[in-house]
Design a protein around this motif. Structure first.
Motif, short mmCIF file in Angstrom:
data_model
loop_
_atom_site.label_atom_id
_atom_site.label_comp_id
_atom_site.label_asym_id
_atom_site.label_seq_id
_atom_site.Cartn_x
_atom_site.Cartn_y
_atom_site.Cartn_z
N VAL A 124 0.82 -1.22 0.00
CA VAL A 124 0.00 0.00 0.00
C VAL A 124 0.85 1.26 0.00
CG1 VAL A 124 -1.99 -1.09 1.10
CG2 VAL A 124 -0.19 -0.07 2.53
N HIS A 125 2.12 1.14 0.34
CA HIS A 125 3.01 2.31 0.37
C HIS A 125 4.02 2.28 -0.77
CE1 HIS A 125 1.32 3.32 4.25
NE2 HIS A 125 1.69 2.14 4.74
N TYR A 126 3.75 1.51 -1.82
CA TYR A 126 4.72 1.34 -2.90
C TYR A 126 5.04 2.68 -3.57
CZ TYR A 126 6.91 -0.24 -7.23
OH TYR A 126 7.78 -0.43 -8.26
N THR A 127 6.33 2.90 -3.80
CA THR A 127 6.80 4.05 -4.56
C THR A 127 7.64 3.53 -5.74
OG1 THR A 127 6.84 5.58 -2.68
CG2 THR A 127 8.27 6.11 -4.55
N GLY A 128 7.28 3.96 -6.93
CA GLY A 128 8.01 3.53 -8.12
C GLY A 128 7.08 3.43 -9.31
N ARG A 129 7.61 2.97 -10.42
CA ARG A 129 6.83 2.82 -11.63
C ARG A 129 6.10 1.50 -11.62
NH1 ARG A 129 8.14 6.18 -15.77
NH2 ARG A 129 7.79 4.58 -17.34
N ALA A 130 4.96 1.46 -12.27
CA ALA A 130 4.13 0.25 -12.32
C ALA A 130 4.36 -0.43 -13.67
CB ALA A 130 2.66 0.61 -12.14
N THR A 131 5.28 -1.37 -13.69
CA THR A 131 5.72 -1.98 -14.94
C THR A 131 5.17 -3.39 -15.11
OG1 THR A 131 7.71 -2.84 -13.84
CG2 THR A 131 7.88 -0.66 -14.87
N VAL A 132 5.30 -3.90 -16.31
CA VAL A 132 5.03 -5.31 -16.62
C VAL A 132 6.33 -5.91 -17.13
CG1 VAL A 132 2.57 -5.10 -17.08
CG2 VAL A 132 4.19 -4.64 -18.92
N PRO A 133 6.52 -7.22 -16.98
CA PRO A 133 5.58 -8.21 -16.46
C PRO A 133 5.51 -8.22 -14.94
CG PRO A 133 7.65 -9.28 -16.94
CD PRO A 133 7.80 -7.85 -17.39
N ILE A 134 4.42 -8.80 -14.43
CA ILE A 134 4.26 -9.04 -13.01
C ILE A 134 3.87 -10.50 -12.83
CG2 ILE A 134 2.93 -8.51 -10.93
CD1 ILE A 134 2.21 -5.82 -12.26
N LEU A 135 4.55 -11.19 -11.95
CA LEU A 135 4.16 -12.55 -11.56
C LEU A 135 3.51 -12.45 -10.20
CD1 LEU A 135 4.16 -15.49 -12.46
CD2 LEU A 135 6.41 -15.75 -11.40
N TRP A 136 2.24 -12.80 -10.14
CA TRP A 136 1.38 -12.59 -8.96
C TRP A 136 1.08 -13.93 -8.29
CZ3 TRP A 136 -0.52 -8.64 -6.12
CH2 TRP A 136 -1.65 -8.86 -5.32
N ASP A 137 1.09 -13.93 -6.97
CA ASP A 137 0.74 -15.12 -6.19
C ASP A 137 -0.71 -14.97 -5.71
OD1 ASP A 137 0.40 -17.17 -4.36
OD2 ASP A 137 2.30 -16.82 -3.32
N LYS A 138 -1.61 -15.77 -6.26
CA LYS A 138 -3.02 -15.69 -5.91
C LYS A 138 -3.27 -16.17 -4.49
CE LYS A 138 -4.10 -17.88 -9.83
NZ LYS A 138 -4.91 -18.51 -10.94
N GLN A 139 -2.41 -17.03 -3.98
CA GLN A 139 -2.58 -17.56 -2.62
C GLN A 139 -2.18 -16.53 -1.57
OE1 GLN A 139 0.02 -20.76 -0.35
NE2 GLN A 139 -1.40 -21.80 -1.74
N ARG A 140 -1.00 -15.94 -1.73
CA ARG A 140 -0.51 -14.97 -0.75
C ARG A 140 -0.93 -13.54 -1.07
NH1 ARG A 140 5.73 -16.17 0.74
NH2 ARG A 140 5.29 -14.28 1.96
N GLN A 141 -1.58 -13.34 -2.20
CA GLN A 141 -2.07 -12.03 -2.61
C GLN A 141 -0.95 -10.98 -2.64
OE1 GLN A 141 -5.64 -10.88 -3.41
NE2 GLN A 141 -5.22 -12.98 -4.07
N THR A 142 0.10 -11.33 -3.37
CA THR A 142 1.22 -10.40 -3.47
C THR A 142 1.98 -10.63 -4.77
OG1 THR A 142 3.06 -9.42 -2.25
CG2 THR A 142 2.97 -11.83 -2.31
N ILE A 143 2.86 -9.71 -5.09
CA ILE A 143 3.72 -9.84 -6.26
C ILE A 143 4.91 -10.72 -5.89
CG2 ILE A 143 5.26 -8.62 -7.86
CD1 ILE A 143 3.40 -6.19 -7.61
N VAL A 144 5.13 -11.75 -6.68
CA VAL A 144 6.32 -12.58 -6.51
C VAL A 144 7.52 -11.85 -7.07
CG1 VAL A 144 7.43 -14.78 -7.04
CG2 VAL A 144 4.94 -14.69 -6.76
N ASN A 145 7.41 -11.38 -8.30
CA ASN A 145 8.56 -10.82 -8.99
C ASN A 145 8.09 -9.94 -10.15
OD1 ASN A 145 11.06 -10.71 -10.72
ND2 ASN A 145 11.81 -12.15 -9.19
N ASN A 146 8.78 -8.84 -10.39
CA ASN A 146 8.45 -8.00 -11.56
C ASN A 146 9.69 -7.73 -12.41
OD1 ASN A 146 9.73 -6.16 -9.77
ND2 ASN A 146 8.50 -4.44 -10.51
N GLU A 147 10.67 -8.63 -12.33
CA GLU A 147 11.86 -8.55 -13.16
C GLU A 147 11.81 -9.64 -14.22
OE1 GLU A 147 14.77 -8.24 -15.33
OE2 GLU A 147 14.67 -6.63 -13.82
N SER A 148 11.74 -9.24 -15.48
CA SER A 148 11.52 -10.22 -16.55
C SER A 148 12.63 -11.26 -16.63
CB SER A 148 11.37 -9.51 -17.89
OG SER A 148 12.57 -8.87 -18.28
N ALA A 149 13.88 -10.85 -16.38
CA ALA A 149 14.99 -11.80 -16.44
C ALA A 149 14.85 -12.89 -15.39
CB ALA A 149 16.32 -11.07 -16.26
#
Length: 324
Positions: A124-149
């Motif tokens: 809720v306090h994220y600061t930065g750009r909102a980029t893709v790709p995003i890998l999302w965890d539906k179980q933990r309701q959070t972003i796993v990783n947003n680095e394509s490499a």
């Protein structure tokens, strides 16, 4: 971008500039890894175990970085394991947006309108750009990783027996060579076209364009005698190179002013791109309309949003299936 969880300004493509007016890309913020056992990966924390239907991929078909992950998802047979949402191609004042443009989807997991809302769901306090790709965890309701490499590599090896073993995109015996090849093309070509397109001084632009075309010439010579980046072995290096090359004549030549030559002027590189397009599953990750509409919607570079009719590509994009 987001500042302390609040969308604070209209979208702008230039993330930062160096002292010479060169384009500087933002580093990714979420760096957790999915692993077979759920143990921690090279970065981040543990707790992201490989499971079917637990993870969701957010992508843009215009974006080469997101397209890396799309190709890996297809080749590793993970399309039924990892669900996916596709944003519209247009770069709006609120960043990436879900909607009804052909080939795009709604966000049927988190029911958001904009990608930046995914980031604030995770923090809720994220600061930065909102980029893709995003890998999302539906179980933990959070972003796993947003680095394509990172995502590219975890799709290759992080899902164990859930994935197709036909392709090993990062085989151990080629790891050092793959890392060296990736490093050789990232700054000078993958990001080089962006350095040219978003340069704010003549010096920065000239240096970037020289990097791009010197690299293309080196690659043209390489593929005169090699089928793939690593010779006969298809690898993640080919994915990382392909996503830039397939966009070159469509966007980088014109909009990004990388106009010394077309990719079509390089016969060995053109053959190489066609060979990759012929790999089952790759062509359906390439959406020409999204690429053109998306890049030419960048107001800073094309304020009147006029999308060119051309170019006519020589590639055969045989698409027997659609993304799902």
């Amino acid at each position: 971008m987001l500042v302390n969880g609040v969308w604070s300004a209209n979208w702008h493509p230039v993330q930062a500039t160096d002292q010479q007016g060169g384009f500087v890309r933002q580093s990714s913020s979420f760096r957790n890894w999915i692993t077979v056992s759920g143990e921690a990966g090279p970065t981040g924390e543990a707790g992201f175990k490989a499971e079917a239907n637990r993870y969701h991929l957010y992508v843009a078909l215009i974006c080469p970085w997101a397209s890396r992950t799309l190709i890996a998802r297809e080749l590793k047979g993970l399309s039924s394991i990892i669900s996916m949402s596709v944003v519209e191609p247009f770069l709006t004042d609120n960043g990436w947006q879900f909607g009804g443009f052909a080939g795009a989807t709604l966000d049927q997991v988190n029911h958001t309108t904009f990608i930046h809302e995914i980031y604030t769901l995770a923090d809720v306090h994220y600061t930065g750009r909102a980029t893709v790709p995003i890998l999302w965890d539906k179980q933990r309701q959070t972003i796993v990783n947003n680095e394509s490499a990172d995502i590219l590599r975890m799709l290759n090896s992080g899902f164990g027996s859930l994935a197709n073993t036909q392709y090993d995109l990062y085989p151990a015996h080629l790891a050092t060579q793959i890392d060296a090849f990736n490093d050789s093309i990232y700054h000078r070509l993958n990001n080089g076209v962006y350095r040219a397109g978003f340069a704010t001084t003549q010096q920065a632009y000239d240096e970037a364009v020289d990097d791009v075309f010197n690299t293309l010439q080196t690659l043209e010579q390489h593929f005169a005698s090699h089928q793939f980046a690593m010779g006969q072995q298809f690898s993640e290096s080919d994915i990382r190179l392909f996503v830039t090359l397939i966009r070159f004549d469509l966007a980088y030549y014109g909009l990004f002013k990388c106009n010394l030559k077309l990719l079509a002027d390089y016969p060995h590189l053109s053959r190489y791109v066609q060979n990759i397009l012929n790999i089952p599953g790759v062509a359906k990750t390439v959406n020409i309309e999204h690429i053109k509409q998306g890049y030419y919607s960048i107001k800073d570079l094309n304020p009147n949003a006029i999308v060119p009719k051309g170019p006519i590509l020589n590639f055969q994009l045989i698409q027997t299936e659609t993304l799902k």
